[in-house]
Design a protein around this motif. Structure first.
Motif, PDB file in Angstrom:
ATOM      1  N   GLN A 432       0.714  -1.104   0.103  1.00 50.76           N
ATOM      2  CA  GLN A 432       0.030   0.011  -0.169  1.00 50.76           C
ATOM      3  C   GLN A 432       0.727   1.266   0.041  1.00 50.76           C
ATOM      4  N   GLN A 461      -7.314  -1.374  -6.276  1.00 48.24           N
ATOM      5  CA  GLN A 461      -8.294  -0.350  -5.811  1.00 48.24           C
ATOM      6  C   GLN A 461      -7.408   0.164  -4.479  1.00 48.24           C
ATOM      7  N   ARG A 462      -6.594  -0.815  -3.945  1.00 53.19           N
ATOM      8  CA  ARG A 462      -5.835  -0.779  -2.651  1.00 53.19           C
ATOM      9  C   ARG A 462      -4.687   0.029  -2.562  1.00 53.19           C
ATOM     10  N   THR A 464      -3.973   3.266  -3.091  1.00 52.36           N
ATOM     11  CA  THR A 464      -4.328   4.379  -3.249  1.00 52.36           C
ATOM     12  C   THR A 464      -3.273   5.424  -3.163  1.00 52.36           C
ATOM     13  N   ASN A 465      -2.013   5.182  -3.060  1.00 51.19           N
ATOM     14  CA  ASN A 465      -0.892   5.980  -3.046  1.00 51.19           C
ATOM     15  C   ASN A 465      -0.189   6.101  -4.348  1.00 51.19           C
ATOM     16  N   SER A 488     -11.033   6.430  -8.113  1.00 55.88           N
ATOM     17  CA  SER A 488     -10.562   5.322  -7.186  1.00 55.88           C
ATOM     18  C   SER A 488      -9.279   5.656  -6.882  1.00 55.88           C
ATOM     19  N   LEU A 489      -8.272   5.870  -7.947  1.00 56.39           N
ATOM     20  CA  LEU A 489      -6.825   6.134  -7.724  1.00 56.39           C
ATOM     21  C   LEU A 489      -6.729   7.831  -7.820  1.00 56.39           C
ATOM     22  N   THR A 490      -7.069   8.616  -6.785  1.00 55.07           N
ATOM     23  CA  THR A 490      -6.955  10.074  -6.811  1.00 55.07           C
ATOM     24  C   THR A 490      -5.470  10.378  -7.292  1.00 55.07           C
ATOM     25  N   ASN A 491      -4.494   9.840  -6.861  1.00 60.69           N
ATOM     26  CA  ASN A 491      -3.270  10.589  -7.075  1.00 60.69           C
ATOM     27  C   ASN A 491      -2.520   9.942  -8.253  1.00 60.69           C
TER      28      ASN A 491
END
Length: 693
Positions: A432, A461-462, A464-465, A488-491
């Motif tokens: 993560q 989806q996990r 997130t970074n 889902s992956l905003t970065n």
């Protein structure tokens, strides 16, 4: 107004404004009238850089200082003591200005040869880094500060011309940083004899950073520097140095950081390299493949015996070492970068069990072989350190082990251009902390879903970074919805799925969560429509949606995406209609590729605003136009393909420049309706074609 008249009136104002507040004797002295005036006159020639500087996505000041830009001279006013101004430090026992730090201060303008900064006779520290002094030269009078100046930093300021000879007269200098001064055309120049004098005369110098300063000199066999020199940091990266390494450079007993990267150095690295007692950082990388050599036994000694060595970077220095089954390195090492060093054999069994190692880069060693080593979880070593792993272009094969998921603090994982097969282990999704993942150009297979439907997340989806994802050129399966992915992956900033086997769809929703894409590469992803969400991607630098089945028109809003756009590739789709004439703001565009569609009409004239264009490919369409001779005005154009269209008429030379198409290497006008002859003027100017191998 002359300086004397200005000083007279300023003195009267200064005295009257401060006398009322000085009713008692104060042991803290205020800034003198003369030094206050000198600072204000220095400010007169400068202005504040536009506050719209966008440092959200790239800010060297954020990397360097941990913060962005700040208009530092805003509170420089006559109503306050100059010792209280931002960036100014005084000796409170005398009131003398001893330090001026304007770094990242949003300062712009020209520093004149007789700048009033030299009227600060007690100035010890001067830091102008990360401002815009383009077209300024470091004043020749810099030597006037020889009795006081100990620290000088003008890095990243746009200074040009030559560093004055008098800089070697600053005998008290402890730290000098002239690095990274580029004015858009040339780097700051330092004459070789001034460089040598600087090294030899500055007996108390501890830090000397000249990265990207143009020295362009063959190093003497002996630099004539005493082994008792105070030098702790010597950065000569990308300075154009040539010749063999002087042996005595490795006898500097105080040296902690040495950077000689990106030059044209040759010969063998001497055995003294492993004897530097305080060395912490060593960078000898990128001096030209096979030019700089290090014997394997010297390298092994360097790895095992360097007590304080934390960062070692010797990329493209030939080592030709067969890796042992067990890698023995100093416990102090935190970063080991050995890209393209002719390493051979298999990766050592303990390579992921080195307790303190944070960065490991073995990329480009394509003579390596064997599988990806298992991460030994039975070891007492906690595996908490490794953050960056670069194993691209290494010839590795086999499947990726499940134990890869044990590297739980990994942030950067690059495994592209190998021969890995099989499914991607689900354990990978437990990393993560992962920010960048590249598995491109392997033989990986299996179903990969973007989103989970169940309660246990086992997909991307996990992660997130994640800021960068490259799965291109594999044999995956899966259907990914672009808008759901970006939500889902905003970065996520870079998404490369070209030829991955994954199909991409879009709901063309009206609300977009992630607007930060810089790279979007979706070639051969079965796209049917032009995603509307791209309109909001104002930071886009590369857009590749070639080899899909996108139908309809190129949207009129295409010009709104990325004023930073470098490449637009929409080749081999089913696009119809005209090419919108909306490219006047794409000043950075280097490649426009629209071949293999059904586009009609004329070549948009707004392309003449894209002065950096190198490739224009409009072949295999239905364009109907005369020869766009105005493209000859583009100074960097190398490839022009207009084949298989409905171009017609004579090819005329209406270019405004004297030598049109001067850098053109490829010109394809075949299968059109042109008549007449290709003008002699063009043939005379196609000099770049003569040099194409």
């Amino acid at each position: 107004m002359s300086n004397s008249i200005f000083l007279f009136f300023f003195s009267i104002f200064y005295i009257s404004s401060t006398s009322s507040s000085s009713t008692s004797i104060n042991t803290t002295h205020k800034c003198s009238v003369q030094q206050t005036l000198s600072l204000l006159q220095f400010k007169q020639n400068l202005s504040s850089i536009n506050s719209s500087i966008d440092d959200t996505y790239y800010s060297p000041c954020a990397d360097w200082l941990g913060s962005g830009y700040n208009p530092i001279m805003m509170n420089w006013k006559t109503s306050t003591d100059c010792c209280d101004w931002n960036g100014v430090t005084c000796d409170h026992s005398t009131g003398d200005v001893i330090s001026l730090d304007l770094s990242c201060g949003m300062v712009q303008g020209t520093i004149h040869p007789h700048t009033t900064l030299f009227h600060l006779p007690h100035l010890q520290r001067l830091n102008l880094a990360y401002n815009d002094f383009t077209n300024s030269q470091l004043p020749a009078d810099i030597g006037r500060l020889s009795k006081s100046l100990t620290h000088l930093n003008i890095s990243n300021c746009g200074f040009n011309g030559k560093v004055p000879t008098d800089i070697s007269h600053l005998h008290k200098l402890v730290s000098l940083d002239l690095s990274l001064n580029w004015n858009g055309t040339d780097f700051l120049k330092l004459e070789p004899h001034v460089f040598i004098n600087l090294l030899q005369n500055s007996t108390v110098m501890e830090q000397l950073s000249l990265e990207y300063v143009n020295i362009s000199s063959v190093l003497p066999t002996n630099l004539n520097i005493s082994s008792s020199s105070s030098l702790k940091l010597l950065n000569l990266g990308s300075t154009g140095l040539q010749g063999n390494l002087p042996h005595n450079i490795f006898s500097l007993q105080s040296l902690e950081t040495l950077d000689l990267s990106d030059n044209s150095l040759t010969g063998h690295i001497p055995s003294e390299i492993s004897l530097l007692p305080k060395m912490v950082t060593l960078d000898l990388s990128y001096n030209g493949m096979d030019n700089l050599l290090i014997q394997p036994h010297i390298f092994r000694t360097l790895l095992t015996n360097s007590t304080f060595l934390r960062d070692l970077w010797v990329g493209e220095v030939k080592i030709a070492l067969v890796l042992p089954t067990y890698l023995n390195i100093s416990s102090s090492l935190r970063s080991l970068r050995l890209p393209s060093t002719s390493l051979q054999g298999k990766l050592p069994d303990n390579i992921f069990n080195l307790e303190y190692l944070e960065v490991l880069d073995l990329s480009g060693n394509n003579n390596l072989s064997g599988p990806f080593p298992k991460v030994n979880t039975s070891s007492s070593i906690p595996l908490t350190s490794l953050k960056s792993l670069y194993l691209s272009d290494c010839g590795l094969n086999g499947s990726l082990p499940k134990s890869l998921g044990n590297l739980k603090y990994l942030e950067y994982l690059y495994l592209s251009n190998n021969k890995f097969q099989g499914n991607m282990p689900l354990e990978l999704f437990s990393l993560q902390s992962l920010k960048r993942l590249s598995l491109a150009n392997n033989q990986l297979t299996g179903q990969i879903d973007m989103l989970d439907n169940g309660p246990i997340l086992q997909t991307f989806q996990r992660l997130t970074n994640l800021t960068g994802l490259d799965l291109s050129y594999n044999n995956f399966r899966g259907d990914w919805e672009l808008d759901a992915l970006s939500s889902s992956l905003t970065n996520l900033e870079s998404l490369v799925l070209s030829y991955s086997g994954i199909s991409v769809t879009t709901s063309n929703a009206s609300r977009y969560v992630n607007l930060g894409f810089r790279v979007l590469s979706l070639a051969s992803c079965s796209l049917k429509v032009f995603p509307v969400s791209i309109r909001a991607m104002t930071h886009l630098e590369k857009l590749d949606m070639s080899n899909n089945d996108i139908q309809g028109h190129i949207p009129d809003w295409i010009g709104e995406i990325g004023n930073r756009l470098f490449v637009l590739n929409l080749a081999n789709n089913s696009l119809t209609g005209i090419i919108p004439n909306v490219y006047k703001d794409w000043s950075l565009l280097t490649g426009l590729i629209l071949n293999g569609n059904q586009l009609e009409g004329k070549v948009p004239t707004s392309l003449n605003k894209c002065q950096r264009l190198m490739v224009i490919d409009l072949g295999n369409n239905q364009l109907s136009d005369t020869f766009p001779s105005w493209l000859g005005d583009l100074p960097n154009l190398k490839v022009l393909v207009l084949r298989s269209n409905n171009f017609h008429g004579a090819i005329v030379t209406s270019s405004k420049v004297e030598f049109p198409f001067q850098h053109l290497q490829v010109l394809d006008l075949s299968d059109n309706g042109f008549v007449g002859q290709l003008p002699t003027k063009y043939f005379q100017n196609f000099n770049a074609m003569k040099n194409v191998l």
